[in-house]
Design a protein around this motif. Sequence first.
Motif, PDB file in Angstrom:
ATOM      1  N   THR A  87      55.402  69.730  33.467  1.00 43.68           N
ATOM      2  CA  THR A  87      54.489  69.642  32.315  1.00 43.68           C
ATOM      3  C   THR A  87      53.124  69.168  32.812  1.00 43.68           C
ATOM      4  O   THR A  87      52.087  69.563  32.305  1.00 43.68           O
ATOM      5  CB  THR A  87      54.998  68.649  31.259  1.00 43.68           C
ATOM      6  OG1 THR A  87      55.106  67.333  31.837  1.00 43.68           O
ATOM      7  CG2 THR A  87      56.344  69.079  30.697  1.00 43.68           C
ATOM      8  N   HIS A  88      53.129  68.304  33.804  1.00 43.04           N
ATOM      9  CA  HIS A  88      51.934  67.853  34.510  1.00 43.04           C
ATOM     10  C   HIS A  88      52.442  67.061  35.705  1.00 43.04           C
ATOM     11  O   HIS A  88      53.651  66.918  35.874  1.00 43.04           O
ATOM     12  CB  HIS A  88      51.014  67.030  33.611  1.00 43.04           C
ATOM     13  CG  HIS A  88      51.589  65.737  33.100  1.00 43.04           C
ATOM     14  ND1 HIS A  88      52.779  65.660  32.397  1.00 43.04           N
ATOM     15  CD2 HIS A  88      51.142  64.453  33.188  1.00 43.04           C
ATOM     16  CE1 HIS A  88      53.025  64.404  32.066  1.00 43.04           C
ATOM     17  NE2 HIS A  88      52.048  63.648  32.542  1.00 43.04           N
ATOM     18  N   ALA A  89      51.528  66.545  36.522  1.00 40.77           N
ATOM     19  CA  ALA A  89      52.006  66.007  37.800  1.00 40.77           C
ATOM     20  C   ALA A  89      51.719  64.514  37.993  1.00 40.77           C
ATOM     21  O   ALA A  89      51.576  64.049  39.120  1.00 40.77           O
ATOM     22  CB  ALA A  89      51.441  66.823  38.957  1.00 40.77           C
ATOM     23  N   HIS A  90      51.660  63.761  36.902  1.00 43.57           N
ATOM     24  CA  HIS A  90      51.553  62.311  37.069  1.00 43.57           C
ATOM     25  C   HIS A  90      52.751  61.779  37.855  1.00 43.57           C
ATOM     26  O   HIS A  90      53.833  62.359  37.808  1.00 43.57           O
ATOM     27  CB  HIS A  90      51.487  61.634  35.694  1.00 43.57           C
ATOM     28  CG  HIS A  90      50.095  61.605  35.124  1.00 43.57           C
ATOM     29  ND1 HIS A  90      49.847  61.657  33.776  1.00 43.57           N
ATOM     30  CD2 HIS A  90      48.888  61.541  35.744  1.00 43.57           C
ATOM     31  CE1 HIS A  90      48.531  61.606  33.588  1.00 43.57           C
ATOM     32  NE2 HIS A  90      47.930  61.549  34.750  1.00 43.57           N
ATOM     33  N   PHE A  91      52.563  60.635  38.505  1.00 43.81           N
ATOM     34  CA  PHE A  91      53.582  60.116  39.425  1.00 43.81           C
ATOM     35  C   PHE A  91      54.958  59.977  38.784  1.00 43.81           C
ATOM     36  O   PHE A  91      55.972  60.126  39.455  1.00 43.81           O
ATOM     37  CB  PHE A  91      53.124  58.748  39.971  1.00 43.81           C
ATOM     38  CG  PHE A  91      53.376  57.614  39.016  1.00 43.81           C
ATOM     39  CD1 PHE A  91      52.525  57.388  37.951  1.00 43.81           C
ATOM     40  CD2 PHE A  91      54.493  56.788  39.165  1.00 43.81           C
ATOM     41  CE1 PHE A  91      52.777  56.359  37.043  1.00 43.81           C
ATOM     42  CE2 PHE A  91      54.750  55.759  38.274  1.00 43.81           C
ATOM     43  CZ  PHE A  91      53.889  55.547  37.201  1.00 43.81           C
ATOM     44  N   ASP A  92      54.990  59.706  37.463  1.00 44.36           N
ATOM     45  CA  ASP A  92      56.280  59.478  36.812  1.00 44.36           C
ATOM     46  C   ASP A  92      56.936  60.788  36.333  1.00 44.36           C
ATOM     47  O   ASP A  92      58.006  60.748  35.733  1.00 44.36           O
ATOM     48  CB  ASP A  92      56.134  58.491  35.643  1.00 44.36           C
ATOM     49  CG  ASP A  92      54.995  58.826  34.705  1.00 44.36           C
ATOM     50  OD1 ASP A  92      54.091  59.592  35.084  1.00 44.36           O
ATOM     51  OD2 ASP A  92      54.989  58.305  33.573  1.00 44.36           O
ATOM     52  N   HIS A  93      56.294  61.907  36.627  1.00 40.48           N
ATOM     53  CA  HIS A  93      56.886  63.206  36.287  1.00 40.48           C
ATOM     54  C   HIS A  93      57.190  64.035  37.530  1.00 40.48           C
ATOM     55  O   HIS A  93      57.827  65.086  37.428  1.00 40.48           O
ATOM     56  CB  HIS A  93      55.959  63.982  35.335  1.00 40.48           C
ATOM     57  CG  HIS A  93      55.787  63.283  34.020  1.00 40.48           C
ATOM     58  ND1 HIS A  93      56.397  63.708  32.862  1.00 40.48           N
ATOM     59  CD2 HIS A  93      55.125  62.136  33.700  1.00 40.48           C
ATOM     60  CE1 HIS A  93      56.083  62.868  31.878  1.00 40.48           C
ATOM     61  NE2 HIS A  93      55.316  61.900  32.363  1.00 40.48           N
ATOM     62  N   ILE A  94      56.726  63.551  38.699  1.00 43.43           N
ATOM     63  CA  ILE A  94      56.989  64.277  39.953  1.00 43.43           C
ATOM     64  C   ILE A  94      57.624  63.357  40.996  1.00 43.43           C
ATOM     65  O   ILE A  94      57.758  63.730  42.154  1.00 43.43           O
ATOM     66  CB  ILE A  94      55.696  64.894  40.544  1.00 43.43           C
ATOM     67  CG1 ILE A  94      54.564  63.863  40.643  1.00 43.43           C
ATOM     68  CG2 ILE A  94      55.200  66.052  39.695  1.00 43.43           C
ATOM     69  CD1 ILE A  94      54.301  63.349  41.989  1.00 43.43           C
ATOM     70  N   GLY A 176      44.197  67.405  27.836  1.00 42.13           N
ATOM     71  CA  GLY A 176      43.692  66.134  27.284  1.00 42.13           C
ATOM     72  C   GLY A 176      44.235  64.981  28.099  1.00 42.13           C
ATOM     73  O   GLY A 176      43.490  64.210  28.693  1.00 42.13           O
ATOM     74  N   HIS A 177      45.576  64.897  28.154  1.00 42.20           N
ATOM     75  CA  HIS A 177      46.211  63.884  29.007  1.00 42.20           C
ATOM     76  C   HIS A 177      45.933  64.226  30.477  1.00 42.20           C
ATOM     77  O   HIS A 177      45.612  63.361  31.274  1.00 42.20           O
ATOM     78  CB  HIS A 177      47.697  63.842  28.686  1.00 42.20           C
ATOM     79  CG  HIS A 177      48.472  62.811  29.443  1.00 42.20           C
ATOM     80  ND1 HIS A 177      48.150  61.475  29.415  1.00 42.20           N
ATOM     81  CD2 HIS A 177      49.552  62.921  30.262  1.00 42.20           C
ATOM     82  CE1 HIS A 177      49.005  60.805  30.184  1.00 42.20           C
ATOM     83  NE2 HIS A 177      49.857  61.664  30.714  1.00 42.20           N
ATOM     84  N   THR A 178      46.109  65.523  30.819  1.00 46.69           N
ATOM     85  CA  THR A 178      45.595  66.052  32.090  1.00 46.69           C
ATOM     86  C   THR A 178      45.028  67.435  31.774  1.00 46.69           C
ATOM     87  O   THR A 178      45.323  67.999  30.721  1.00 46.69           O
ATOM     88  CB  THR A 178      46.695  66.217  33.179  1.00 46.69           C
ATOM     89  OG1 THR A 178      47.605  67.246  32.770  1.00 46.69           O
ATOM     90  CG2 THR A 178      47.451  64.920  33.415  1.00 46.69           C
ATOM     91  N   GLY A 195      56.215  67.050  26.848  1.00 48.08           N
ATOM     92  CA  GLY A 195      55.579  66.349  27.962  1.00 48.08           C
ATOM     93  C   GLY A 195      54.917  65.093  27.415  1.00 48.08           C
ATOM     94  O   GLY A 195      55.439  64.444  26.499  1.00 48.08           O
ATOM     95  N   ASP A 196      53.726  64.778  27.907  1.00 49.39           N
ATOM     96  CA  ASP A 196      53.020  63.576  27.429  1.00 49.39           C
ATOM     97  C   ASP A 196      51.937  63.909  26.403  1.00 49.39           C
ATOM     98  O   ASP A 196      51.076  63.068  26.119  1.00 49.39           O
ATOM     99  CB  ASP A 196      52.381  62.829  28.612  1.00 49.39           C
ATOM    100  CG  ASP A 196      53.399  62.038  29.427  1.00 49.39           C
ATOM    101  OD1 ASP A 196      54.583  62.020  29.049  1.00 49.39           O
ATOM    102  OD2 ASP A 196      53.002  61.431  30.442  1.00 49.39           O
ATOM    103  N   ALA A 197      51.973  65.110  25.815  1.00 44.46           N
ATOM    104  CA  ALA A 197      50.947  65.477  24.816  1.00 44.46           C
ATOM    105  C   ALA A 197      51.027  64.526  23.620  1.00 44.46           C
ATOM    106  O   ALA A 197      50.026  64.134  23.051  1.00 44.46           O
ATOM    107  CB  ALA A 197      51.136  66.923  24.376  1.00 44.46           C
TER     108      ALA A 197
HETATM  109 ZN   LIG Z   1      51.386  61.585  32.160  1.00 49.76          ZN
END
Ligand SMILES: [Zn+2]
Length: 288
Positions: A87-94, A176-178, A195-197
Amino acid sequence: MDHVEGSASTNKYIPVSSVTSGEGKEVAPGLYCYTNQIVNLCFVEDQKSKNSWVLVDAGMPDSTEKIIAEAEERFGKETVPKAIILTHAHFDHIGGIIGLLNRWDVPVYAHSLELPYVTGKKDYPKPDPSVEGGMVARMSFLFPNEAINLDKQVHPLPEDGSVPELPEWRWVHTPGHTEGHISLFREADQALIAGDAFITVKQEDLYSVITQHLEISGPPRYFTPDWMEAWKSVKKLHSLNPHTAVTGHGRPVSREWLDENLTKLAREFDRIAIPDYGKYVEGNQLEQ
Ligand SMILES: [Zn+2]
Ligand SMILES: [Zn+2]
């Protein structure tokens, strides 16, 4: 396959967890939500072909073995997904992805605007520990923002909105978030992976995170640089009228609760989601 490596900061266990960590739940047919410490990932089965599944997001740092164990419990020993979608690549999702790719030789897909962050070209803006919200926000300076490099194993999602290996699903751009943040939607039963939307826990507040207290929220504040885009994305998801939603953080939700609260968030995003202060708030002109 090349051996992929992560930087030390993206491999390190981060000691924050919640009451639902390790729990898994099938929230809609073939849509299984698994909570790893404080983040959710999804195992999504293609309803038409047996034992064909895709992993959506890859958990906290140091989560590889837990994700594999959960996948094997669900799909059998030595199971391998067809793909990993981010969904995106923030540290807590990858967090677990480097380890997973060393075990599973599978393609990874992300939005083209997210690719610089997974090919080592661009780091995310630093988290904002000064943002309004609570203890997790204040400790967010610990959270890594550096890009990982998946090199040739990561590919852009198809531009037509289709989702590789999941013909019933489509991806929706929710920036927006990324910049390249996406959500996934299945029309047939209006199932959403947001995701984090938007999320269903106040992620900045440590007590809420630990107890997973249910509360509609905008994207995690300490990591969101563009609040106007984030608002538009919430409106976009609201217009899809989802019946079930798995969000990046917080408990999965459905029907009346989801409908009522997502409507409220889409209308009152400025009051509910946008922080009163923080380094990414100033200069954002409010408009509806
Ligand atoms: Zn995030
Ligand atoms: Zn997140």
